[in-house]
Design a protein around this motif. Structure first.
Motif, mmCIF file in Angstrom:
data_model
loop_
_atom_site.group_PDB
_atom_site.id
_atom_site.type_symbol
_atom_site.label_atom_id
_atom_site.label_comp_id
_atom_site.label_asym_id
_atom_site.label_seq_id
_atom_site.Cartn_x
_atom_site.Cartn_y
_atom_site.Cartn_z
ATOM 1 N N THR A 7 80.545 -26.608 -49.553
ATOM 2 C CA THR A 7 80.765 -26.700 -50.992
ATOM 3 C C THR A 7 79.424 -26.642 -51.714
ATOM 4 N N TYR A 8 79.481 -26.335 -52.983
ATOM 5 C CA TYR A 8 78.253 -26.294 -53.773
ATOM 6 C C TYR A 8 77.591 -27.672 -53.770
ATOM 7 N N GLU A 9 78.410 -28.716 -53.819
ATOM 8 C CA GLU A 9 77.875 -30.073 -53.799
ATOM 9 C C GLU A 9 77.152 -30.362 -52.486
ATOM 10 N N GLU A 10 77.714 -29.918 -51.367
ATOM 11 C CA GLU A 10 77.051 -30.110 -50.069
ATOM 12 C C GLU A 10 75.705 -29.374 -50.032
ATOM 13 N N ILE A 11 75.695 -28.162 -50.537
ATOM 14 C CA ILE A 11 74.451 -27.379 -50.579
ATOM 15 C C ILE A 11 73.434 -28.068 -51.479
ATOM 16 N N SER A 25 74.355 -24.841 -59.761
ATOM 17 C CA SER A 25 75.423 -24.161 -59.039
ATOM 18 C C SER A 25 75.373 -22.656 -59.283
ATOM 19 N N CYS A 26 74.928 -22.238 -60.472
ATOM 20 C CA CYS A 26 74.835 -20.801 -60.745
ATOM 21 C C CYS A 26 73.760 -20.151 -59.874
ATOM 22 N N TRP A 27 72.727 -20.889 -59.511
ATOM 23 C CA TRP A 27 71.718 -20.355 -58.593
ATOM 24 C C TRP A 27 72.315 -20.164 -57.212
ATOM 25 N N ILE A 28 73.149 -21.115 -56.794
ATOM 26 C CA ILE A 28 73.798 -21.012 -55.485
ATOM 27 C C ILE A 28 74.702 -19.780 -55.462
ATOM 28 N N ALA A 29 75.470 -19.575 -56.525
ATOM 29 C CA ALA A 29 76.367 -18.417 -56.602
ATOM 30 C C ALA A 29 75.568 -17.120 -56.520
ATOM 31 N N HIS A 30 74.454 -17.048 -57.228
ATOM 32 C CA HIS A 30 73.629 -15.842 -57.194
ATOM 33 C C HIS A 30 73.040 -15.630 -55.800
ATOM 34 N N ALA A 31 72.573 -16.696 -55.175
ATOM 35 C CA ALA A 31 72.018 -16.595 -53.823
ATOM 36 C C ALA A 31 73.102 -16.133 -52.842
ATOM 37 N N LYS A 32 74.340 -16.609 -53.029
ATOM 38 C CA LYS A 32 75.437 -16.160 -52.180
ATOM 39 C C LYS A 32 75.656 -14.656 -52.335
ATOM 40 N N GLU A 33 75.589 -14.167 -53.569
ATOM 41 C CA GLU A 33 75.723 -12.723 -53.800
ATOM 42 C C GLU A 33 74.628 -11.963 -53.072
ATOM 43 N N ILE A 34 73.400 -12.447 -53.175
ATOM 44 C CA ILE A 34 72.262 -11.797 -52.528
ATOM 45 C C ILE A 34 72.467 -11.736 -51.018
ATOM 46 N N CYS A 35 73.038 -12.798 -50.457
ATOM 47 C CA CYS A 35 73.249 -12.882 -49.007
ATOM 48 C C CYS A 35 74.570 -12.260 -48.557
ATOM 49 N N GLY A 36 75.316 -11.686 -49.482
ATOM 50 C CA GLY A 36 76.572 -11.027 -49.135
ATOM 51 C C GLY A 36 77.714 -11.961 -48.845
ATOM 52 N N LEU A 37 77.693 -13.154 -49.412
ATOM 53 C CA LEU A 37 78.737 -14.142 -49.144
ATOM 54 C C LEU A 37 79.897 -14.104 -50.138
ATOM 55 N N ASN A 38 79.826 -13.261 -51.152
ATOM 56 C CA ASN A 38 80.920 -13.046 -52.104
ATOM 57 C C ASN A 38 81.480 -14.321 -52.731
ATOM 58 N N PRO A 39 80.703 -14.976 -53.581
ATOM 59 C CA PRO A 39 81.233 -16.168 -54.256
ATOM 60 C C PRO A 39 82.292 -15.777 -55.281
ATOM 61 N N GLY A 47 80.592 -11.816 -68.799
ATOM 62 C CA GLY A 47 79.542 -10.811 -68.708
ATOM 63 C C GLY A 47 78.577 -11.064 -67.563
ATOM 64 N N LYS A 48 77.316 -10.710 -67.812
ATOM 65 C CA LYS A 48 76.290 -10.808 -66.782
ATOM 66 C C LYS A 48 75.878 -12.256 -66.535
ATOM 67 N N ARG A 49 75.270 -12.455 -65.379
ATOM 68 C CA ARG A 49 74.785 -13.777 -64.987
ATOM 69 C C ARG A 49 73.678 -14.218 -65.957
ATOM 70 N N VAL A 50 73.815 -15.426 -66.484
ATOM 71 C CA VAL A 50 72.852 -15.952 -67.449
ATOM 72 C C VAL A 50 71.661 -16.584 -66.741
ATOM 73 N N TYR A 51 71.914 -17.299 -65.637
ATOM 74 C CA TYR A 51 70.853 -18.003 -64.917
ATOM 75 C C TYR A 51 70.796 -17.554 -63.462
ATOM 76 N N PRO A 52 70.089 -16.439 -63.187
ATOM 77 C CA PRO A 52 69.961 -16.028 -61.787
ATOM 78 C C PRO A 52 69.076 -17.002 -61.014
ATOM 79 N N LYS A 57 63.143 -20.293 -55.352
ATOM 80 C CA LYS A 57 64.174 -21.206 -54.829
ATOM 81 C C LYS A 57 65.114 -20.526 -53.840
ATOM 82 N N LEU A 58 65.058 -19.215 -53.763
ATOM 83 C CA LEU A 58 65.931 -18.483 -52.856
ATOM 84 C C LEU A 58 65.749 -18.899 -51.394
#
Length: 71
Positions: A7-11, A25-39, A47-52, A57-58
Motif C-alpha cells: 500500500t502507499y502507506e506501507e511504502i 502519494s502522488c510521487w509514489i504513483a509517478h514512480a510506479k508509472e516509471i517502473c511499469g507498475l501501472n498505478p 489532466g496531467k500529473r501536477v506533482y511528479p 527521491k526516485l
C-alpha cells in the motif's frame, strides 16, 4: 514480479523509517508509472500529473518497491 502490491502507506512508512523523510502519494504513483507498475489513476486527478516524483527521491521509491518485491 510479485502479485503483492504494498500500500502507499506501507511504502511511505518504509521510506520514513529508512530515510527519515516523508513522500507524497502522488510521487509514489509517478514512480510506479516509471517502473511499469501501472498505478490506478486518482479519482481526484484531472489532466496531467501536477506533482511528479522528484528525481532525487526516485531511488528511495525503487528501493521500497524492491523491498516489497514489486520489481
Amino acid at each position: 514480479m510479485n502479485e503483492y502490491n504494498a500500500t502507499y502507506e506501507e511504502i511511505q512508512n518504509y521510506i520514513k523509517k529508512k530515510y527519515g523523510r516523508n513522500v507524497k502519494s502522488c510521487w509514489i504513483a509517478h514512480a510506479k508509472e516509471i517502473c511499469g507498475l501501472n498505478p490506478r489513476k486518482s479519482h481526484r486527478r484531472i489532466g496531467k500529473r501536477v506533482y511528479p516524483c522528484p528525481d532525487e527521491k526516485l531511488p528511495w521509491m525503487k528501493d521500497a518497491f524492491k523491498h516489497y518485491k514489486m520489481i
